[in-house]
Design a protein around this motif. Structure first.
Motif, PDB file in Angstrom:
ATOM      1  N   VAL A   6      60.487  47.459  81.989  1.00  0.00           N
ATOM      2  CA  VAL A   6      59.309  47.222  80.894  1.00  0.00           C
ATOM      3  C   VAL A   6      58.173  47.022  81.277  1.00  0.00           C
ATOM      4  O   VAL A   6      57.700  46.102  82.309  1.00  0.00           O
ATOM      5  N   PRO A   7      57.206  47.664  80.663  1.00  0.00           N
ATOM      6  CA  PRO A   7      55.749  47.634  81.189  1.00  0.00           C
ATOM      7  C   PRO A   7      55.430  46.275  80.731  1.00  0.00           C
ATOM      8  O   PRO A   7      55.950  45.406  79.971  1.00  0.00           O
ATOM      9  N   GLU A   8      54.419  45.612  81.898  1.00  0.00           N
ATOM     10  CA  GLU A   8      53.991  44.168  81.741  1.00  0.00           C
ATOM     11  C   GLU A   8      53.470  43.975  80.275  1.00  0.00           C
ATOM     12  O   GLU A   8      53.745  42.631  79.863  1.00  0.00           O
ATOM     13  N   SER A   9      52.625  44.828  79.710  1.00  0.00           N
ATOM     14  CA  SER A   9      52.043  44.508  78.521  1.00  0.00           C
ATOM     15  C   SER A   9      53.093  44.230  77.327  1.00  0.00           C
ATOM     16  O   SER A   9      53.076  43.262  76.681  1.00  0.00           O
ATOM     17  N   LYS A  10      54.054  44.870  77.293  1.00  0.00           N
ATOM     18  CA  LYS A  10      55.154  44.924  76.363  1.00  0.00           C
ATOM     19  C   LYS A  10      55.778  43.715  76.592  1.00  0.00           C
ATOM     20  O   LYS A  10      56.583  42.764  75.765  1.00  0.00           O
ATOM     21  N   LEU A  11      56.401  43.350  77.974  1.00  0.00           N
ATOM     22  CA  LEU A  11      57.136  42.078  78.541  1.00  0.00           C
ATOM     23  C   LEU A  11      56.244  40.817  77.779  1.00  0.00           C
ATOM     24  O   LEU A  11      56.977  40.094  77.346  1.00  0.00           O
ATOM     25  N   LYS A  12      55.062  40.753  77.856  1.00  0.00           N
ATOM     26  CA  LYS A  12      54.219  39.788  77.562  1.00  0.00           C
ATOM     27  C   LYS A  12      54.323  39.514  76.187  1.00  0.00           C
ATOM     28  O   LYS A  12      54.423  38.439  75.614  1.00  0.00           O
ATOM     29  N   LYS A  13      54.310  40.631  75.343  1.00  0.00           N
ATOM     30  CA  LYS A  13      54.486  40.660  73.760  1.00  0.00           C
ATOM     31  C   LYS A  13      55.789  40.111  73.390  1.00  0.00           C
ATOM     32  O   LYS A  13      56.130  39.335  72.763  1.00  0.00           O
ATOM     33  N   VAL A  14      56.850  40.547  74.020  1.00  0.00           N
ATOM     34  CA  VAL A  14      58.188  40.075  73.673  1.00  0.00           C
ATOM     35  C   VAL A  14      58.257  38.715  74.064  1.00  0.00           C
ATOM     36  O   VAL A  14      58.699  37.969  73.227  1.00  0.00           O
ATOM     37  N   LYS A  15      57.835  38.213  75.278  1.00  0.00           N
ATOM     38  CA  LYS A  15      58.125  36.970  75.503  1.00  0.00           C
ATOM     39  C   LYS A  15      57.359  35.973  74.691  1.00  0.00           C
ATOM     40  O   LYS A  15      57.794  34.938  74.494  1.00  0.00           O
ATOM     41  N   SER A  16      56.016  36.243  74.439  1.00  0.00           N
ATOM     42  CA  SER A  16      55.185  35.531  73.338  1.00  0.00           C
ATOM     43  C   SER A  16      56.059  35.394  71.927  1.00  0.00           C
ATOM     44  O   SER A  16      55.950  34.426  71.451  1.00  0.00           O
ATOM     45  N   THR A  17      56.658  36.473  71.573  1.00  0.00           N
ATOM     46  CA  THR A  17      57.252  36.392  70.335  1.00  0.00           C
ATOM     47  C   THR A  17      58.463  35.569  70.214  1.00  0.00           C
ATOM     48  O   THR A  17      58.750  35.004  69.492  1.00  0.00           O
ATOM     49  N   ILE A  18      59.376  35.668  71.413  1.00  0.00           N
ATOM     50  CA  ILE A  18      60.375  34.983  71.644  1.00  0.00           C
ATOM     51  C   ILE A  18      59.968  33.454  71.575  1.00  0.00           C
ATOM     52  O   ILE A  18      60.779  32.534  70.757  1.00  0.00           O
ATOM     53  N   ILE A  19      59.088  32.890  72.425  1.00  0.00           N
ATOM     54  CA  ILE A  19      58.596  31.319  72.423  1.00  0.00           C
ATOM     55  C   ILE A  19      58.045  30.957  70.894  1.00  0.00           C
ATOM     56  O   ILE A  19      58.491  29.980  70.657  1.00  0.00           O
ATOM     57  N   LYS A  20      57.341  31.963  70.271  1.00  0.00           N
ATOM     58  CA  LYS A  20      56.772  31.510  69.096  1.00  0.00           C
ATOM     59  C   LYS A  20      57.899  31.521  68.089  1.00  0.00           C
ATOM     60  O   LYS A  20      57.978  30.397  67.222  1.00  0.00           O
ATOM     61  N   LYS A  21      58.941  32.183  68.106  1.00  0.00           N
ATOM     62  CA  LYS A  21      60.121  32.254  67.013  1.00  0.00           C
ATOM     63  C   LYS A  21      61.011  30.929  67.453  1.00  0.00           C
ATOM     64  O   LYS A  21      61.519  30.275  66.616  1.00  0.00           O
ATOM     65  N   ALA A  22      61.089  30.604  68.961  1.00  0.00           N
ATOM     66  CA  ALA A  22      61.697  29.540  69.273  1.00  0.00           C
ATOM     67  C   ALA A  22      61.146  27.893  68.864  1.00  0.00           C
ATOM     68  O   ALA A  22      61.794  27.147  68.494  1.00  0.00           O
ATOM     69  N   ASP A  23      59.990  28.263  68.861  1.00  0.00           N
ATOM     70  CA  ASP A  23      59.053  26.684  68.306  1.00  0.00           C
ATOM     71  C   ASP A  23      59.354  26.778  66.854  1.00  0.00           C
ATOM     72  O   ASP A  23      59.506  25.655  66.325  1.00  0.00           O
ATOM     73  N   GLU A  24      59.144  27.928  66.165  1.00  0.00           N
ATOM     74  CA  GLU A  24      59.422  27.745  64.693  1.00  0.00           C
ATOM     75  C   GLU A  24      60.813  27.335  64.465  1.00  0.00           C
ATOM     76  O   GLU A  24      61.193  26.757  63.380  1.00  0.00           O
ATOM     77  N   PHE A  25      61.740  27.855  65.052  1.00  0.00           N
ATOM     78  CA  PHE A  25      63.177  27.889  64.863  1.00  0.00           C
ATOM     79  C   PHE A  25      63.502  26.406  65.335  1.00  0.00           C
ATOM     80  O   PHE A  25      64.477  25.793  64.577  1.00  0.00           O
ATOM     81  N   GLY A  26      62.795  25.674  66.147  1.00  0.00           N
ATOM     82  CA  GLY A  26      63.299  24.394  66.849  1.00  0.00           C
ATOM     83  C   GLY A  26      64.380  24.440  67.651  1.00  0.00           C
ATOM     84  O   GLY A  26      65.435  23.780  67.594  1.00  0.00           O
ATOM     85  N   TYR A  27      64.320  25.500  68.527  1.00  0.00           N
ATOM     86  CA  TYR A  27      65.633  25.908  69.556  1.00  0.00           C
ATOM     87  C   TYR A  27      66.041  24.564  70.198  1.00  0.00           C
ATOM     88  O   TYR A  27      67.050  24.481  70.359  1.00  0.00           O
ATOM     89  N   LEU A  28      65.092  23.749  70.662  1.00  0.00           N
ATOM     90  CA  LEU A  28      65.702  22.467  71.416  1.00  0.00           C
ATOM     91  C   LEU A  28      66.519  21.572  70.537  1.00  0.00           C
ATOM     92  O   LEU A  28      67.209  20.766  71.182  1.00  0.00           O
ATOM     93  N   THR A  29      66.187  21.674  69.400  1.00  0.00           N
ATOM     94  CA  THR A  29      67.024  20.704  68.517  1.00  0.00           C
ATOM     95  C   THR A  29      68.221  21.087  67.678  1.00  0.00           C
ATOM     96  O   THR A  29      68.609  20.615  66.966  1.00  0.00           O
TER      97      THR A  29
END
Length: 193
Positions: A6-29
């Motif tokens: 995966v190109p680095e720019s797309k990888l960064k976008k995917v990771k930031s999307t996952i993290i944002k969604k995990a925060d919104e979802f409350g993944y840890l709880t």
């Protein structure tokens, strides 16, 4: 046909999307079942799985999301939560004693602290998650076995586990079960939320 990396720019976008969604979802709880559904949704999300499927087989996408992003996310969040509960605070709350950190361990014992009270009592804190409490205990025990000078007059230091609940919403009954199990070997537990 899927490409290999995966190109680095797309990888960064995917990771930031996952993290944002995990925060919104409350993944840890959330429970394991809820988090499993969340990961399934990420696999089907055009901004996550949709991008990744261009570069890896579909069966590898979920593994990448979990192992490549969410595990690091969980560890980072756990450290953030734990930072609110310093080793000194944990000893104060659990033993009702003031103690100072005299050793912070790195390497295999990361998250292990040695503290000394004003009356020379030694405490060892092992840090980890509720799910892997035995790893926190093992790290504390490994340190004690590797450093015999921690034993004063052949008395082993008091051990306390500083545990982040994370996605494990423990009931009081479950906490009491862990506390009583550890009490059988004279180890205390402190739960960080």
């Amino acid at each position: 046909m899927a490409k290999t990396s995966v190109p680095e720019s797309k990888l960064k976008k995917v990771k930031s999307t996952i993290i944002k969604k995990a925060d919104e979802f409350g993944y840890l709880t959330r429970s394991r079942i809820e988090n499993g559904t969340f990961m399934d949704n990420l696999v089907n999300d055009p901004d996550v799985g949709g991008i990744l499927k261009e570069y890896m087989p579909k069966e590898s996408i979920r593994t990448y999301i979990k192992d490549g992003v969410l595990n690091a996310y969980t560890k980072s969040k756990a450290k953030q939560i734990m930072s609110s509960y310093t080793p000194e605070l944990v000893i104060q709350k659990v033993y009702n004693k003031s103690a100072m950190v005299i050793q912070t361990c790195n390497g295999k014992q990361t998250g292990v602290f040695v503290l000394r009270s004003s009356d020379n009592e030694i405490f060892v804190i092992g840090s980890g998650t509720v799910l892997k409490w035995e790893t926190a205990l093992r790290k504390a025990l490994d340190l004690i076995s590797q450093q015999p000078k921690l034993r004063i007059d052949d008395i082993t230091p008091d051990i306390c586990l500083r545990l982040v609940e994370g996605g494990q919403n423990l009931t009081e009954s479950e906490k009491n079960h862990i506390i009583s199990a550890l009490d059988a070997i004279k180890v205390k537990a402190f739960f960080c939320k």
